[in-house]
Scaffold this motif. Structure first.
Motif, short mmCIF file in Angstrom:
data_model
loop_
_atom_site.label_atom_id
_atom_site.label_comp_id
_atom_site.label_asym_id
_atom_site.label_seq_id
_atom_site.Cartn_x
_atom_site.Cartn_y
_atom_site.Cartn_z
N PRO A 38 0.81 -1.22 0.00
CA PRO A 38 0.00 0.00 0.00
C PRO A 38 0.84 1.28 0.00
O PRO A 38 0.52 2.26 0.68
N TYR A 65 -6.98 -15.09 -0.87
CA TYR A 65 -6.87 -14.06 0.17
C TYR A 65 -6.02 -12.94 -0.40
O TYR A 65 -4.83 -13.12 -0.65
N VAL A 68 -3.37 -6.92 1.85
CA VAL A 68 -2.77 -5.60 1.75
C VAL A 68 -1.78 -5.46 2.90
O VAL A 68 -2.12 -5.71 4.06
N ARG A 94 -3.12 3.80 6.09
CA ARG A 94 -4.52 3.39 6.27
C ARG A 94 -5.38 3.93 5.13
O ARG A 94 -6.29 3.25 4.65
N GLU A 97 -4.69 1.86 2.03
CA GLU A 97 -5.31 0.54 2.16
C GLU A 97 -6.79 0.59 1.81
O GLU A 97 -7.31 -0.27 1.08
N ALA A 98 -7.48 1.60 2.32
CA ALA A 98 -8.92 1.73 2.05
C ALA A 98 -9.19 1.89 0.56
O ALA A 98 -10.11 1.27 0.01
N TYR A 101 -8.54 -1.55 -1.18
CA TYR A 101 -9.64 -2.48 -0.92
C TYR A 101 -10.82 -2.19 -1.84
O TYR A 101 -11.41 -3.10 -2.44
N PHE A 104 -10.07 -3.37 -5.39
CA PHE A 104 -10.16 -4.82 -5.50
C PHE A 104 -11.61 -5.25 -5.73
O PHE A 104 -11.92 -6.02 -6.64
N LYS A 105 -12.49 -4.77 -4.87
CA LYS A 105 -13.88 -5.21 -4.92
C LYS A 105 -14.56 -4.80 -6.21
O LYS A 105 -15.29 -5.59 -6.82
N GLU A 122 -11.29 -13.14 -0.15
CA GLU A 122 -11.41 -12.43 1.12
C GLU A 122 -10.27 -11.43 1.22
O GLU A 122 -9.16 -11.71 0.78
N MET A 123 -10.58 -10.26 1.75
CA MET A 123 -9.56 -9.23 1.94
C MET A 123 -8.99 -9.33 3.36
O MET A 123 -9.75 -9.45 4.32
N ASN A 125 -5.61 -7.78 5.99
CA ASN A 125 -4.57 -6.78 6.19
C ASN A 125 -3.59 -7.34 7.20
O ASN A 125 -3.97 -7.67 8.34
#
Length: 426
Positions: A38, A65, A68, A94, A97-98, A101, A104-105, A122-123, A125
């Motif tokens: 990240p 899996y 991050v 942080r 990372e958000a 995420y 990814f989705k 599945e994510m 951290n």
């Protein structure tokens, strides 16, 4: 076709630790992981290669899996680096990372919608793995099992140890131990038996395998994919200065579309295999049709459309195609502009730039104020050579004053020569 043949044909197979992993993961029902750094607030094209490699394992019914590296990101991976990385603040990590995420989705949802494949993922951290763990606990959990000799022999460390100008800190030296513990943690808590990574990650991957072997007396596997390069051998990555971001705020869909439109003929097939889920028969047909008339760039058009559809959505493909046709195509540009949505117009403006309509729309002033010409004198000279156009009509009268009725879909399109454009916005 089994998993090994699939990965090899697509160009995803670099090194692996044991042939048995292919039988295991071809049958499905297994778990694996792939990690992402990240260090930036967006994924980029090289990350997309890794995600697509993971997707090809998930097609066989395996669970991924997506990790991050909130913890490893605080240190920085020395692999492939000649100098110490700068630390990011925890707040910045942080935030990154958000964003990752969310990407990814969105990315995996689009692939599911396009191909109808139910991906199980599945994510996670790795920052969460160390909550409540003290330094002494970590040494007992991981440091006890991996020797300094083993770590120092890794290529990412060894080249920094032998060069006094490229020393390595204890923090970066410890990076592989933390990543190795990630693998061991996922093995113990989620049954993960395989780590997928880039070819530059082999040393970190095998550290995790070694830790699982010594700590749990169990077998785990590693699989690396080659660094994807263009025809010149240049790889995609932030450090190479040619990163293609997967965030429309950093790279517009049009920018990404044009990037792949400029792909060399010899790279089209490779990128179709790596960056899309098109089956091999479809790819072969695209390549065959492209080779029949390479000048038509059919392969590049399909490649660009497929990649943009996955990264930004199908609506973005239509938008990128319209902008490309306005700026480079042979179709009636004004008819295309008439068909554009407000979002399409905004995207066009983002690419070429605009100025608000002045009170009096004198033709010479429009070109000068927009920056297409440096002065009204230059504009007049270029007009005499037939080089200036307004809404694709040659500007010939230097006294011409436009009115609001001349605007098409809220804009006037100015063109100088063949490829220089600006928009006057109503």
């Amino acid at each position: 076709m089994n998993l090994r043949e699939d990965l090899e044909t697509r160009g995803f197979l670099n090194q692996f630790t044991d042939e048995k992993l292919f039988d295991l993961y071809t049958k499905g029902g297994q778990s694996f992981y792939i990690g992402f750094d990240p260090s930036a607030d967006s994924l980029q094209l090289w990350n997309m290669c890794g995600i697509m490699a993971a997707v090809n394992l998930m097609k066989y019914g395996n669970k991924c899996y997506f990790l991050v590296g909130g913890a490893t990101g605080m240190i920085g991976d020395p692999s492939g680096k000649d100098a110490e990385r700068n630390f990011l603040t925890e707040e910045k990590l942080r935030s990154n990372e958000a964003n990752i995420y969310a990407q990814f989705k969105t990315f995996l949802t689009r692939l599911h919608d396009e191909f109808g494949i139910n991906f199980e993922f599945e994510m996670v951290n790795n920052f969460d793995f160390y909550t409540g763990m003290g330094y002494l606990d970590f040494l007992r959990e991981a440091g006890k099992y991996i020797t300094v000799n083993y770590m120092a022999a890794k290529e990412s460390v060894k080249k920094r140890l032998v060069d006094p100008d490229k020393s390595i800190s204890y923090a970066e030296f410890s990076y592989m131990l933390i990543q190795g513990y990630d693998f061991a943690y996922l093995y113990k808590n989620h049954g993960v038996k395989l780590q997928l990574g880039g070819s530059d990650q082999r040393g970190n991957v095998t550290t995790g395998i070694e830790l699982i072997r010594k700590k749990y007396d169990s077998e785990a596997y590693g699989l690396t994919i080659p660094l994807i390069t263009d025809a010149t051998g240049k790889k995609f990555g932030k450090s190479e200065g040619n990163a293609i971001w997967l965030n429309p705020a950093k790279n517009s869909p049009y920018f990404v579309y044009q990037y792949f439109m400029n792909t060399t003929d010899q790279d089209v097939e490779k990128y179709l295999k790596v960056l899309t889920l098109l089956d091999f028969d479809t790819i072969a047909k695209i390549v065959k049709q492209h080779n029949e008339n390479p000048a038509a760039r059919y392969g590049q058009k399909r490649l660009a459309a497929e990649v943009v559809a996955v990264v930004f959505g199908k609506d973005s493909v239509a938008q990128a195609e319209k902008i490309s046709e306005v700026l480079f195509g042979t179709q009636d540009k004004i008819e295309i502009i008439k068909s554009m949505t407000p979002g399409d117009i905004d995207a066009l403006i983002q690419e070429v730039g605009s100025i608000p309509a002045p009170a009096e729309l004198k033709v010479l002033d429009l070109f000068t104020q927009s920056g297409l010409t440096s002065s009204n004198g230059e504009a007049k000279k270029m007009m005499q050579t037939g080089s200036l156009f307004v809404n694709e009509i040659k500007a010939e009268d230097p006294q011409r004053i436009f009115t609001i009725n001349d605007f098409v879909n809220g804009i006037l399109l100015l063109r100088k020569g063949k490829k220089s454009f600006k928009v006057i916005k109503k």
